[in-house]
Design a protein around this motif. Structure first.
Motif, PDB file in Angstrom:
ATOM      1  N   ARG A 511       0.838  -1.211   0.000  1.00  0.00           N
ATOM      2  CA  ARG A 511       0.000   0.000   0.000  1.00  0.00           C
ATOM      3  C   ARG A 511       0.866   1.251   0.000  1.00  0.00           C
ATOM      4  O   ARG A 511       0.583   2.229  -0.721  1.00  0.00           O
ATOM      5  CB  ARG A 511      -0.930  -0.008   1.211  1.00  0.00           C
ATOM      6  N   ASN A 512       1.921   1.279   0.787  1.00  0.00           N
ATOM      7  CA  ASN A 512       2.828   2.425   0.793  1.00  0.00           C
ATOM      8  C   ASN A 512       3.509   2.598  -0.564  1.00  0.00           C
ATOM      9  O   ASN A 512       3.636   3.726  -1.069  1.00  0.00           O
ATOM     10  CB  ASN A 512       3.888   2.265   1.886  1.00  0.00           C
ATOM     11  N   ASN A 513       3.950   1.490  -1.153  1.00  0.00           N
ATOM     12  CA  ASN A 513       4.620   1.570  -2.457  1.00  0.00           C
ATOM     13  C   ASN A 513       3.684   2.078  -3.544  1.00  0.00           C
ATOM     14  O   ASN A 513       4.065   2.884  -4.393  1.00  0.00           O
ATOM     15  CB  ASN A 513       5.179   0.198  -2.849  1.00  0.00           C
ATOM     16  N   ARG A 514       2.447   1.605  -3.515  1.00  0.00           N
ATOM     17  CA  ARG A 514       1.485   2.066  -4.522  1.00  0.00           C
ATOM     18  C   ARG A 514       1.201   3.556  -4.360  1.00  0.00           C
ATOM     19  O   ARG A 514       1.131   4.289  -5.351  1.00  0.00           O
ATOM     20  CB  ARG A 514       0.180   1.274  -4.408  1.00  0.00           C
ATOM     21  N   ALA A 515       1.064   4.006  -3.102  1.00  0.00           N
ATOM     22  CA  ALA A 515       0.825   5.423  -2.868  1.00  0.00           C
ATOM     23  C   ALA A 515       2.011   6.266  -3.312  1.00  0.00           C
ATOM     24  O   ALA A 515       1.853   7.369  -3.847  1.00  0.00           O
ATOM     25  CB  ALA A 515       0.534   5.670  -1.382  1.00  0.00           C
ATOM     26  N   ALA A 516       3.237   5.733  -3.119  1.00  0.00           N
ATOM     27  CA  ALA A 516       4.429   6.470  -3.534  1.00  0.00           C
ATOM     28  C   ALA A 516       4.520   6.572  -5.060  1.00  0.00           C
ATOM     29  O   ALA A 516       4.892   7.613  -5.606  1.00  0.00           O
ATOM     30  CB  ALA A 516       5.680   5.795  -2.973  1.00  0.00           C
ATOM     31  N   ARG A 517       4.164   5.480  -5.753  1.00  0.00           N
ATOM     32  CA  ARG A 517       4.240   5.483  -7.220  1.00  0.00           C
ATOM     33  C   ARG A 517       3.212   6.423  -7.839  1.00  0.00           C
ATOM     34  O   ARG A 517       3.494   7.109  -8.820  1.00  0.00           O
ATOM     35  CB  ARG A 517       4.010   4.061  -7.759  1.00  0.00           C
ATOM     36  N   THR A 518       2.015   6.444  -7.261  1.00  0.00           N
ATOM     37  CA  THR A 518       0.933   7.227  -7.849  1.00  0.00           C
ATOM     38  C   THR A 518       0.765   8.588  -7.199  1.00  0.00           C
ATOM     39  O   THR A 518      -0.130   9.346  -7.577  1.00  0.00           O
ATOM     40  CB  THR A 518      -0.386   6.455  -7.723  1.00  0.00           C
ATOM     41  N   ASN A 519       1.629   8.893  -6.212  1.00  0.00           N
ATOM     42  CA  ASN A 519       1.491  10.132  -5.438  1.00  0.00           C
ATOM     43  C   ASN A 519       0.099  10.228  -4.825  1.00  0.00           C
ATOM     44  O   ASN A 519      -0.510  11.289  -4.776  1.00  0.00           O
ATOM     45  CB  ASN A 519       1.781  11.357  -6.314  1.00  0.00           C
ATOM     46  N   GLY A 520      -0.405   9.076  -4.358  1.00  0.00           N
ATOM     47  CA  GLY A 520      -1.745   9.004  -3.807  1.00  0.00           C
ATOM     48  C   GLY A 520      -1.773   9.115  -2.297  1.00  0.00           C
ATOM     49  O   GLY A 520      -0.806   9.550  -1.670  1.00  0.00           O
ATOM     50  N   ALA A 521      -2.885   8.711  -1.722  1.00  0.00           N
ATOM     51  CA  ALA A 521      -3.093   8.866  -0.286  1.00  0.00           C
ATOM     52  C   ALA A 521      -3.308   7.506   0.373  1.00  0.00           C
ATOM     53  O   ALA A 521      -3.790   6.562  -0.245  1.00  0.00           O
ATOM     54  CB  ALA A 521      -4.290   9.764  -0.015  1.00  0.00           C
ATOM     55  N   VAL A 522      -2.931   7.429   1.634  1.00  0.00           N
ATOM     56  CA  VAL A 522      -3.186   6.264   2.475  1.00  0.00           C
ATOM     57  C   VAL A 522      -4.093   6.720   3.609  1.00  0.00           C
ATOM     58  O   VAL A 522      -3.933   7.819   4.141  1.00  0.00           O
ATOM     59  CB  VAL A 522      -1.869   5.688   3.040  1.00  0.00           C
ATOM     60  N   GLU A 523      -5.064   5.870   3.979  1.00  0.00           N
ATOM     61  CA  GLU A 523      -6.039   6.245   5.010  1.00  0.00           C
ATOM     62  C   GLU A 523      -6.769   7.544   4.634  1.00  0.00           C
ATOM     63  O   GLU A 523      -7.102   8.357   5.498  1.00  0.00           O
ATOM     64  CB  GLU A 523      -5.369   6.403   6.375  1.00  0.00           C
ATOM     65  N   ARG A 524      -6.959   7.766   3.324  1.00  0.00           N
ATOM     66  CA  ARG A 524      -7.639   8.956   2.825  1.00  0.00           C
ATOM     67  C   ARG A 524      -6.997  10.250   3.308  1.00  0.00           C
ATOM     68  O   ARG A 524      -7.654  11.271   3.471  1.00  0.00           O
ATOM     69  CB  ARG A 524      -9.124   8.938   3.215  1.00  0.00           C
ATOM     70  N   THR A 525      -5.701  10.171   3.598  1.00  0.00           N
ATOM     71  CA  THR A 525      -4.970  11.339   4.080  1.00  0.00           C
ATOM     72  C   THR A 525      -3.708  11.520   3.241  1.00  0.00           C
ATOM     73  O   THR A 525      -2.848  10.635   3.223  1.00  0.00           O
ATOM     74  CB  THR A 525      -4.582  11.175   5.565  1.00  0.00           C
ATOM     75  N   ALA A 526      -3.623  12.645   2.542  1.00  0.00           N
ATOM     76  CA  ALA A 526      -2.488  12.899   1.666  1.00  0.00           C
ATOM     77  C   ALA A 526      -1.192  12.916   2.461  1.00  0.00           C
ATOM     78  O   ALA A 526      -1.085  13.600   3.474  1.00  0.00           O
ATOM     79  CB  ALA A 526      -2.675  14.230   0.942  1.00  0.00           C
ATOM     80  N   GLY A 527      -0.198  12.170   1.994  1.00  0.00           N
ATOM     81  CA  GLY A 527       1.113  12.154   2.624  1.00  0.00           C
ATOM     82  C   GLY A 527       1.271  11.150   3.739  1.00  0.00           C
ATOM     83  O   GLY A 527       2.378  10.896   4.198  1.00  0.00           O
ATOM     84  N   PHE A 528       0.179  10.549   4.218  1.00  0.00           N
ATOM     85  CA  PHE A 528       0.251   9.567   5.307  1.00  0.00           C
ATOM     86  C   PHE A 528       0.792   8.244   4.769  1.00  0.00           C
ATOM     87  O   PHE A 528       0.477   7.840   3.650  1.00  0.00           O
ATOM     88  CB  PHE A 528      -1.131   9.359   5.916  1.00  0.00           C
ATOM     89  N   ARG A 529       1.605   7.568   5.570  1.00  0.00           N
ATOM     90  CA  ARG A 529       2.109   6.255   5.219  1.00  0.00           C
ATOM     91  C   ARG A 529       2.012   5.329   6.425  1.00  0.00           C
ATOM     92  O   ARG A 529       2.161   5.765   7.568  1.00  0.00           O
ATOM     93  CB  ARG A 529       3.569   6.328   4.736  1.00  0.00           C
ATOM     94  N   TYR A 530       1.778   4.042   6.147  1.00  0.00           N
ATOM     95  CA  TYR A 530       1.669   3.062   7.216  1.00  0.00           C
ATOM     96  C   TYR A 530       3.029   2.828   7.883  1.00  0.00           C
ATOM     97  O   TYR A 530       4.078   2.926   7.257  1.00  0.00           O
ATOM     98  CB  TYR A 530       1.150   1.735   6.680  1.00  0.00           C
ATOM     99  N   THR A 531       2.984   2.484   9.159  1.00  0.00           N
ATOM    100  CA  THR A 531       4.171   2.121   9.926  1.00  0.00           C
ATOM    101  C   THR A 531       4.160   0.612  10.125  1.00  0.00           C
ATOM    102  O   THR A 531       3.160   0.058  10.574  1.00  0.00           O
ATOM    103  CB  THR A 531       4.159   2.816  11.303  1.00  0.00           C
ATOM    104  N   TYR A 532       5.245  -0.063   9.808  1.00  0.00           N
ATOM    105  CA  TYR A 532       5.242  -1.525   9.952  1.00  0.00           C
ATOM    106  C   TYR A 532       6.610  -2.045  10.368  1.00  0.00           C
ATOM    107  O   TYR A 532       7.562  -1.306  10.472  1.00  0.00           O
ATOM    108  CB  TYR A 532       4.786  -2.196   8.654  1.00  0.00           C
TER     109      TYR A 532
END
Length: 532
Positions: A511-532
């Motif tokens: 999910r983080n990689n896809r958001a980085a490639r598409t400049n998209g959002a995680v958790e419907r929040t721009a710039g947020f990324r999961y911690t794992y």
């Protein structure tokens, strides 16, 4: 691990008067960096025109953000220096983490008093030694706690931490005090229903409150502080219980009754002190007694907005809370807490019994020897949390702690030497206490939105309570001294825990990689990324 990309916020010069927190769309956090040639994603100073004080962010609206705050130093983004932020962080640590650790100890204080009393005459005095009555007294406490988990956690936000936590703490003290005067097992079980209801909001509510005050990269150490205070008080309580047992017959009361009476009185005093000691949420920090200046409160609020942009809660509605039940990962987090508490309940309630019946110690020795493993647990919980926050990792820490727990229970179950088995108690206790902080940070780091945090904390604690029910039945005295069921269930649950953490890690990574490639959002929040 966590991506360095974080939600952008509006920068303000420190000379301006500290504003009240305002409502912003998640996709509209502005970034005002003077002398920057980088174009801004939104207009500087843009704000929602909705009613102040209410979060009007729309869940389905997301806009890509090209400019990352971490491309700039914190002082440029917030307008304040790192030294000021460290000063505020220390003040919050002192006021919040200290009282959180003490209040959280109430959850374990009950198990500590009950387990210490269980190796005295209490079971025979009240008829709890017949059938499964003792296990039922543990079970019914947990059922009551589960039923009231969500509404009581919502009450923390609705009434405020100062009022709510002081009320439930004082109530806990009164009920514990009353337990010292029960005459039979029926009265004991009735009081334990009330006790479960009063404690239902303590752990999820305090976890939620801490997550509201700290950015994700700082949270696990703070949860470790909370857990350390909890287990230190628990361990000290075991020694106090030993001393109170020596008053057996004093004033015509058995020693186990003195355990409940004294600790109930202490908790009542703590409940009164809580009203002035504990702090409110960041946006309401001015309501806290003798705490932050307006400027410091503004810095604290900006730190949260910079990290995840969910400072202000939406207006309370049933839909705003339960809509988050559709998120599958909340239930995975909840299952992790279930498996965690199967083990922790077994140890917390039954360690003195294991020491007495399984390892051959006297009742007094069993009470005393149940304390050192909890003092030891402070070391792994602090060290593992420092590593986790330093490198911004969660899954590997949980996995390491789970492996230590498996090793500890294997030694406890299969070793021949009593001292080696006691070492297994140390290892298992340190591992499960360390994983409380790790799991709490894991769930808090990967959800956004105030009511989603409330729902997640409540759901995790509800499943945690269900694990407590299971844990209360896996330690069977007829299996002494090996306790085969407890050993294998504990080992199996933590193997499953490792599997689930691995599954979530893979999901978060993609999910983080896809958001980085598409400049998209995680958790419907721009710039947020999961911690794992």
């Amino acid at each position: 691990m966590i991506s360095s990309s974080t939600p952008a916020i509006e920068g303000r010069a420190p000379s301006q008067p500290p504003p009240q927190p305002d409502s912003r769309l998640r996709n509209s956090h502005s970034l005002d960096i003077s002398n920057s040639n980088t174009s801004k994603p939104n207009s500087v100073g843009s704000r929602s025109t909705k009613q102040p004080g209410i979060d009007t962010r729309i869940e389905d609206e997301v806009e890509n953000v090209n400019l990352r705050q971490d491309d700039f130093p914190d002082s440029q983004v917030t307008g304040f220096s790192d030294a000021q932020e460290r000063h505020i962080r220390r003040k919050v640590d002192f006021r919040l983490c200290t009282i959180a650790g003490i209040l959280c100890s109430l959850n374990l204080l009950d198990s500590n008093v009950l387990s210490s009393a269980a190796v005295t005459s209490m079971l025979s005095d009240l008829g709890l030694d017949q059938g499964n009555r003792f296990s039922v007294s543990i079970f019914i406490f947990t059922v009551a706690s589960i039923i009231f988990q969500l509404p009581s956690t919502i009450a923390v936000r609705t009434f405020g931490p100062r009022i709510w936590f002081s009320l439930v703490t004082f109530s806990f003290g009164i009920i514990t005090l009353s337990t010292g005067f029960v005459k039979d097992w029926k009265q004991m079980i009735a009081l334990r229903v009330l006790l479960g209801a009063t404690t239902s909001s303590i752990y999820p509510g305090l976890s939620y409150l801490i997550s509201c005050w700290y950015p994700r990269r700082e949270q696990q150490v703070r949860f470790a502080f909370m857990q350390s205070g909890e287990v230190i008080i628990l361990a000290t309580g075991s020694l106090v219980n030993y001393g109170l047992q020596q008053r057996n017959g004093g004033a015509g009361l058995e020693g186990w009754r003195w355990m409940f009476i004294v600790q109930g009185l202490c908790t009542c005093v703590l409940g009164i002190a809580t009203y002035w000691w504990i702090v409110d949420f960041p946006e309401n920090s001015h309501k806290s007694f003798w705490f932050l200046t307006p400027e410091e409160a503004d810095i604290a609020s900006r730190r949260i907005e910079k990290d995840r942009g969910d400072l202000i809660a939406q207006k309370l509605s049933l839909r705003a809370v339960v809509v988050h039940a559709k998120d599958f990962k909340i239930w995975v987090f909840a299952c992790l807490f279930f498996m965690q508490n199967v083990v922790s309940t077994a140890l917390a309630y039954f360690v003195p019994i294991i020491l007495e019946n399984g390892l051959g110690y006297s009742p007094d020795q069993a009470i005393i020897l149940s304390a050192p493993p909890y003092y030891y647990a402070v070391i792994p919980v602090i060290l593992s949390s420092l590593v986790a926050d330093r490198f911004r990792i969660r899954g590997p820490i949980i996995t390491f702690n789970a492996l230590c727990m498996i090793t500890g229970f294997a030694i406890l179950g299969f070793a021949e030497n009593s001292r080696a088995r006691y070492f297994g108690v140390f290892l298992a206790t340190g591992a499960y206490v360390a994983n409380w902080a790790a799991l709490t940070a894991y769930q808090a780091n990967n959800v956004v939105g105030q009511w989603k945090r409330v729902f997640t904390a409540a759901a995790c604690t509800m499943f945690n309570g269900a694990g407590g029910i299971a844990g209360s039945y896996i330690v069977r005295n007829v299996e002494a001294p090996r306790y085969t069921t407890a050993v294998w269930v504990s080992i199996g649950s933590h193997i499953l825990m490792i599997s689930l953490v691995g599954t979530l890690t893979i999901y978060f990574y993609f999910r983080n990689n896809r958001a980085a490639r598409t400049n998209g959002a995680v958790e419907r929040t721009a710039g947020f990324r999961y911690t794992y």
